[in-house]
Design an enzyme around this catalytic site. Sequence first.
Site, PDB file in Angstrom:
ATOM      1  N   ALA A  23       0.803  -1.220   0.000  1.00  0.00           N
ATOM      2  CA  ALA A  23       0.000   0.000   0.000  1.00  0.00           C
ATOM      3  C   ALA A  23       0.843   1.281   0.000  1.00  0.00           C
ATOM      4  CB  ALA A  23      -0.939  -0.013   1.202  1.00  0.00           C
ATOM      5  N   THR A  27       0.469   5.658  -1.503  1.00  0.00           N
ATOM      6  CA  THR A  27       0.098   6.788  -0.627  1.00  0.00           C
ATOM      7  C   THR A  27       0.391   8.123  -1.311  1.00  0.00           C
ATOM      8  OG1 THR A  27       2.228   6.675   0.506  1.00  0.00           O
ATOM      9  CG2 THR A  27       0.400   5.538   1.561  1.00  0.00           C
ATOM     10  N   PHE A  34      -2.713   0.956   5.196  1.00  0.00           N
ATOM     11  CA  PHE A  34      -3.432   0.412   6.338  1.00  0.00           C
ATOM     12  C   PHE A  34      -2.864   0.872   7.665  1.00  0.00           C
ATOM     13  CE2 PHE A  34      -5.456  -3.612   4.388  1.00  0.00           C
ATOM     14  CZ  PHE A  34      -6.623  -2.918   4.196  1.00  0.00           C
ATOM     15  N   ARG A  35      -1.537   0.742   7.791  1.00  0.00           N
ATOM     16  CA  ARG A  35      -0.948   0.810   9.128  1.00  0.00           C
ATOM     17  C   ARG A  35      -0.320   2.147   9.496  1.00  0.00           C
ATOM     18  NH1 ARG A  35      -0.790  -4.126   7.153  1.00  0.00           N
ATOM     19  NH2 ARG A  35      -1.603  -5.792   8.453  1.00  0.00           N
ATOM     20  N   GLN A 100       0.458  -6.409  -3.482  1.00  0.00           N
ATOM     21  CA  GLN A 100      -0.630  -6.658  -2.530  1.00  0.00           C
ATOM     22  C   GLN A 100      -1.728  -5.623  -2.739  1.00  0.00           C
ATOM     23  OE1 GLN A 100       1.278  -7.489   1.610  1.00  0.00           O
ATOM     24  NE2 GLN A 100       2.736  -6.306   0.432  1.00  0.00           N
ATOM     25  N   HIS A 120      -3.724  -9.918  -3.751  1.00  0.00           N
ATOM     26  CA  HIS A 120      -4.921  -9.683  -2.944  1.00  0.00           C
ATOM     27  C   HIS A 120      -6.101  -9.210  -3.775  1.00  0.00           C
ATOM     28  CE1 HIS A 120      -2.155  -9.271   0.834  1.00  0.00           C
ATOM     29  NE2 HIS A 120      -2.381 -10.517   0.496  1.00  0.00           N
ATOM     30  N   SER A 194       5.771  -1.850   1.726  1.00  0.00           N
ATOM     31  CA  SER A 194       5.024  -2.900   2.428  1.00  0.00           C
ATOM     32  C   SER A 194       5.594  -3.062   3.822  1.00  0.00           C
ATOM     33  CB  SER A 194       5.100  -4.232   1.687  1.00  0.00           C
ATOM     34  OG  SER A 194       4.439  -5.225   2.468  1.00  0.00           O
TER      35      SER A 194
HETATM   36  P1  NAD Z   1       0.766  -1.514   5.146  1.00  0.00           P
HETATM   37  O1  NAD Z   1      -0.178  -0.370   5.347  1.00  0.00           O
HETATM   38  O2  NAD Z   1       0.825  -2.564   6.164  1.00  0.00           O
HETATM   39  O3  NAD Z   1       2.238  -0.940   5.020  1.00  0.00           O
HETATM   40  C1  NAD Z   1       2.566   0.119   4.186  1.00  0.00           C
HETATM   41  C2  NAD Z   1       4.018   0.478   4.433  1.00  0.00           C
HETATM   42  O4  NAD Z   1       4.390   1.468   3.494  1.00  0.00           O
HETATM   43  C3  NAD Z   1       4.267   1.041   5.820  1.00  0.00           C
HETATM   44  O5  NAD Z   1       5.348   0.353   6.418  1.00  0.00           O
HETATM   45  C4  NAD Z   1       4.614   2.521   5.575  1.00  0.00           C
HETATM   46  O6  NAD Z   1       5.641   2.994   6.419  1.00  0.00           O
HETATM   47  C5  NAD Z   1       5.107   2.490   4.153  1.00  0.00           C
HETATM   48  N1  NAD Z   1       4.847   3.707   3.381  1.00  0.00           N
HETATM   49  C6  NAD Z   1       3.691   4.392   3.254  1.00  0.00           C
HETATM   50  N2  NAD Z   1       3.820   5.400   2.376  1.00  0.00           N
HETATM   51  C7  NAD Z   1       5.108   5.376   1.958  1.00  0.00           C
HETATM   52  C8  NAD Z   1       5.864   6.162   1.048  1.00  0.00           C
HETATM   53  N3  NAD Z   1       5.311   7.179   0.383  1.00  0.00           N
HETATM   54  N4  NAD Z   1       7.169   5.851   0.850  1.00  0.00           N
HETATM   55  C9  NAD Z   1       7.743   4.810   1.527  1.00  0.00           C
HETATM   56  N5  NAD Z   1       7.064   4.029   2.386  1.00  0.00           N
HETATM   57  C10 NAD Z   1       5.775   4.299   2.598  1.00  0.00           C
HETATM   58  O7  NAD Z   1       0.514  -2.078   3.700  1.00  0.00           O
HETATM   59  P2  NAD Z   1       0.789  -3.513   3.112  1.00  0.00           P
HETATM   60  O8  NAD Z   1       2.078  -4.069   3.575  1.00  0.00           O
HETATM   61  O9  NAD Z   1       0.472  -3.455   1.663  1.00  0.00           O
HETATM   62  O10 NAD Z   1      -0.384  -4.281   3.906  1.00  0.00           O
HETATM   63  C11 NAD Z   1      -1.029  -5.181   3.480  1.00  0.00           C
HETATM   64  C12 NAD Z   1      -2.477  -4.878   2.960  1.00  0.00           C
HETATM   65  O11 NAD Z   1      -2.930  -3.572   2.647  1.00  0.00           O
HETATM   66  C13 NAD Z   1      -2.537  -5.531   1.668  1.00  0.00           C
HETATM   67  O12 NAD Z   1      -3.310  -6.654   1.901  1.00  0.00           O
HETATM   68  C14 NAD Z   1      -3.281  -4.650   0.676  1.00  0.00           C
HETATM   69  O13 NAD Z   1      -4.204  -5.476   0.016  1.00  0.00           O
HETATM   70  C15 NAD Z   1      -3.917  -3.669   1.555  1.00  0.00           C
HETATM   71  N6  NAD Z   1      -4.145  -2.295   1.053  1.00  0.00           N
HETATM   72  C16 NAD Z   1      -4.058  -1.937  -0.265  1.00  0.00           C
HETATM   73  C17 NAD Z   1      -4.216  -0.590  -0.656  1.00  0.00           C
HETATM   74  C18 NAD Z   1      -4.076  -0.222  -2.121  1.00  0.00           C
HETATM   75  O14 NAD Z   1      -4.413  -1.024  -2.986  1.00  0.00           O
HETATM   76  N7  NAD Z   1      -3.546   0.961  -2.411  1.00  0.00           N
HETATM   77  C19 NAD Z   1      -4.484   0.378   0.312  1.00  0.00           C
HETATM   78  C20 NAD Z   1      -4.589  -0.029   1.673  1.00  0.00           C
HETATM   79  C21 NAD Z   1      -4.405  -1.369   2.017  1.00  0.00           C
END
Ligand code: NAD
Length: 248
Positions: A23, A27, A34-35, A100, A120, A194
């Site tokens: 994710a 951003t 998510f987190r 993901q 996913h 991730s």
């Molecule tokens: P996560 O939210 O757990 O982790 C995202 C990570 O990215 C974090 O560690 C954060 O510090 C980092 N991050 C955020 N913005 C950043 C940036 N601009 N530069 C560098 N690092 C950055 O996400 P994940 O690991 O993908 O979690 C798993 C679940 O989230 C997946 O199952 C996915 O399906 C779902 N998800 C997807 C979306 C999407 O499709 N965009 C959005 C939200 C969640």
Amino acid sequence: MNDYRKLKTLLEAARDIMVFTGAGISTESGIPDFRSPGGIWSKYRPIDFSEFMTSEEARRESWRRKFATDTVMLQAEPNAGHRAVARLVELGKCSAVVTQNVDGLHAKAGVPQARIVELHGNATYATCLDCGQRHELAAIREKFQRGEELPDCVQCGGIVKTATISFGQAMPVVAMARAQEAAERCDLCLVMGSSLVVYPAAAIPLLAKRRGAQLAIVNREATPQDDEADLVIHGEIGPTLAAAVGVN
Ligand code: NAD
Ligand code: ZN
């Protein structure tokens, strides 16, 4: 050598890169992860698959959330991180983009669908959980917004759900197999955005590393796999990748 140069050197030396995204790569396109603080989980508790299947109210809540957040996802545009990935594919350096994410932004940035592995699923359409029939969101939305009417399958009457994988739901078999093949074949795994805590997806970069590939991680925060990695950059994906790949 600074970290950008190290990443550039790794990318140049690699012959077959597997990109692995979460994710965090989206951003910068305005889609919350998510987190992180302000992320989806600071607002919503996740609805797991068994809850979705057994409770009409959970299904209703899940569609309510979907339509409350959908505009942001559908209108989002790829950012420099997605463009850098597309460039690596175009250069013939990257044979698989394992993601993901469910937002479809790798495809929107120009990565051919055949190179994308969606672990996913995809949030831009829905499917019947019984017969697999595809259902478009626009029609579901129209009905739902009239009286919170839940969609069911026109073919078989089954439960219709967005084509994404919830916690507790089986992983897509073909996508997992393609991701594993890519992990076994690549000589560099580049992880971006991730937290690497959601399994089985997070096992893919580890598999690549254990099969002899180099592992590079670009993420704002530390991950549980940082110690295994050959290069870790704790920074923003867009600017980092733009500098390393030469896109803007
Ligand atoms: P996560 O939210 O757990 O982790 C995202 C990570 O990215 C974090 O560690 C954060 O510090 C980092 N991050 C955020 N913005 C950043 C940036 N601009 N530069 C560098 N690092 C950055 O996400 P994940 O690991 O993908 O979690 C798993 C679940 O989230 C997946 O199952 C996915 O399906 C779902 N998800 C997807 C979306 C999407 O499709 N965009 C959005 C939200 C969640
Ligand atoms: Zn059906």
